[in-house]
Write a protein that holds these residues in place. Structure first.
Motif, PDB file in Angstrom:
ATOM      1  N   THR A 179       4.965  -8.300  -3.955  1.00 34.44           N
ATOM      2  CA  THR A 179       5.121  -9.129  -5.149  1.00 34.44           C
ATOM      3  C   THR A 179       4.246  -8.655  -6.303  1.00 34.44           C
ATOM      4  OG1 THR A 179       3.429 -10.698  -4.445  1.00 34.44           O
ATOM      5  CG2 THR A 179       5.709 -11.178  -3.792  1.00 34.44           C
ATOM      6  N   VAL A 180       3.393  -7.686  -6.056  1.00 35.95           N
ATOM      7  CA  VAL A 180       2.479  -7.183  -7.086  1.00 35.95           C
ATOM      8  C   VAL A 180       3.017  -5.861  -7.626  1.00 35.95           C
ATOM      9  CG1 VAL A 180       0.137  -6.364  -7.511  1.00 35.95           C
ATOM     10  CG2 VAL A 180       0.518  -8.263  -5.946  1.00 35.95           C
ATOM     11  N   ASP A 181       2.928  -5.683  -8.927  1.00 38.78           N
ATOM     12  CA  ASP A 181       3.282  -4.397  -9.532  1.00 38.78           C
ATOM     13  C   ASP A 181       2.112  -3.461  -9.265  1.00 38.78           C
ATOM     14  OD1 ASP A 181       4.043  -2.247 -11.030  1.00 38.78           O
ATOM     15  OD2 ASP A 181       4.195  -3.336 -12.917  1.00 38.78           O
ATOM     16  N   MET A 182       2.188  -2.762  -8.160  1.00 38.58           N
ATOM     17  CA  MET A 182       1.060  -1.983  -7.656  1.00 38.58           C
ATOM     18  C   MET A 182       0.594  -0.907  -8.636  1.00 38.58           C
ATOM     19  SD  MET A 182       0.385  -3.293  -4.697  1.00 38.58           S
ATOM     20  CE  MET A 182      -0.236  -2.236  -3.419  1.00 38.58           C
ATOM     21  N   PRO A 189      -4.595  -3.665 -11.618  1.00 34.91           N
ATOM     22  CA  PRO A 189      -5.829  -2.994 -11.178  1.00 34.91           C
ATOM     23  C   PRO A 189      -6.088  -3.139  -9.675  1.00 34.91           C
ATOM     24  CG  PRO A 189      -6.236  -4.298 -13.140  1.00 34.91           C
ATOM     25  CD  PRO A 189      -4.842  -4.596 -12.699  1.00 34.91           C
ATOM     26  N   ASP A 190      -5.838  -4.327  -9.136  1.00 35.19           N
ATOM     27  CA  ASP A 190      -6.023  -4.517  -7.695  1.00 35.19           C
ATOM     28  C   ASP A 190      -4.984  -3.728  -6.912  1.00 35.19           C
ATOM     29  OD1 ASP A 190      -8.210  -6.201  -8.065  1.00 35.19           O
ATOM     30  OD2 ASP A 190      -6.938  -7.990  -8.181  1.00 35.19           O
ATOM     31  N   GLY A 191      -3.774  -3.663  -7.448  1.00 29.61           N
ATOM     32  CA  GLY A 191      -2.725  -2.885  -6.798  1.00 29.61           C
ATOM     33  C   GLY A 191      -3.059  -1.404  -6.765  1.00 29.61           C
ATOM     34  N   ILE A 233      -3.507   0.932  -3.449  1.00 35.17           N
ATOM     35  CA  ILE A 233      -2.835   2.214  -3.232  1.00 35.17           C
ATOM     36  C   ILE A 233      -3.854   3.292  -2.880  1.00 35.17           C
ATOM     37  CG2 ILE A 233      -1.560   4.069  -4.386  1.00 35.17           C
ATOM     38  CD1 ILE A 233      -0.051   1.862  -5.931  1.00 35.17           C
ATOM     39  N   GLU A 234      -4.987   3.306  -3.571  1.00 36.82           N
ATOM     40  CA  GLU A 234      -6.041   4.291  -3.281  1.00 36.82           C
ATOM     41  C   GLU A 234      -6.544   4.140  -1.844  1.00 36.82           C
ATOM     42  OE1 GLU A 234      -9.113   3.777  -6.172  1.00 36.82           O
ATOM     43  OE2 GLU A 234      -7.767   4.191  -7.845  1.00 36.82           O
ATOM     44  N   ILE A 235      -6.754   2.901  -1.427  1.00 34.56           N
ATOM     45  CA  ILE A 235      -7.251   2.652  -0.073  1.00 34.56           C
ATOM     46  C   ILE A 235      -6.240   3.109   0.966  1.00 34.56           C
ATOM     47  CG2 ILE A 235      -7.827   0.805   1.571  1.00 34.56           C
ATOM     48  CD1 ILE A 235      -9.070  -0.692  -0.854  1.00 34.56           C
ATOM     49  N   ILE A 236      -4.961   2.785   0.742  1.00 33.92           N
ATOM     50  CA  ILE A 236      -3.919   3.177   1.690  1.00 33.92           C
ATOM     51  C   ILE A 236      -3.808   4.700   1.769  1.00 33.92           C
ATOM     52  CG2 ILE A 236      -1.424   3.125   2.095  1.00 33.92           C
ATOM     53  CD1 ILE A 236      -1.502   0.225   0.917  1.00 33.92           C
ATOM     54  N   ARG A 237      -3.939   5.377   0.639  1.00 33.25           N
ATOM     55  CA  ARG A 237      -3.858   6.839   0.625  1.00 33.25           C
ATOM     56  C   ARG A 237      -4.991   7.469   1.418  1.00 33.25           C
ATOM     57  NH1 ARG A 237      -2.175   7.807  -5.650  1.00 33.25           N
ATOM     58  NH2 ARG A 237       0.048   7.491  -5.355  1.00 33.25           N
TER      59      ARG A 237
END
Length: 57
Positions: A38-41, A45-47, A51-55
């Motif tokens: 539901t967030v425009d990743m 800023p949190d999105g 994404i950085e953490i998942i990468r």
């Protein structure tokens, strides 16, 4: 050892805190992945941080 917290004690504790750390941000019927979708990743800023953490995994 008995550890009893009364409602009065809890209310006093809450009155001294500036924020409650255990609040849910998403509704009970929404999963973690639903919340992510539901967030425009790319523009949130949190999105972007998510994404950085998942990468990095």
């Amino acid at each position: 050892m008995d550890f009893i917290i009364t409602q009065e004690d809890y209310n006093e504790y809450l009155s001294k805190k500036s924020a409650i750390n255990n609040e849910r941000i998403r509704p009970d019927d929404q999963s973690f992945f639903d919340a992510l979708m539901t967030v425009d990743m790319k523009n949130d800023p949190d999105g972007k941080r998510a994404i950085e953490i998942i990468r990095e995994l």
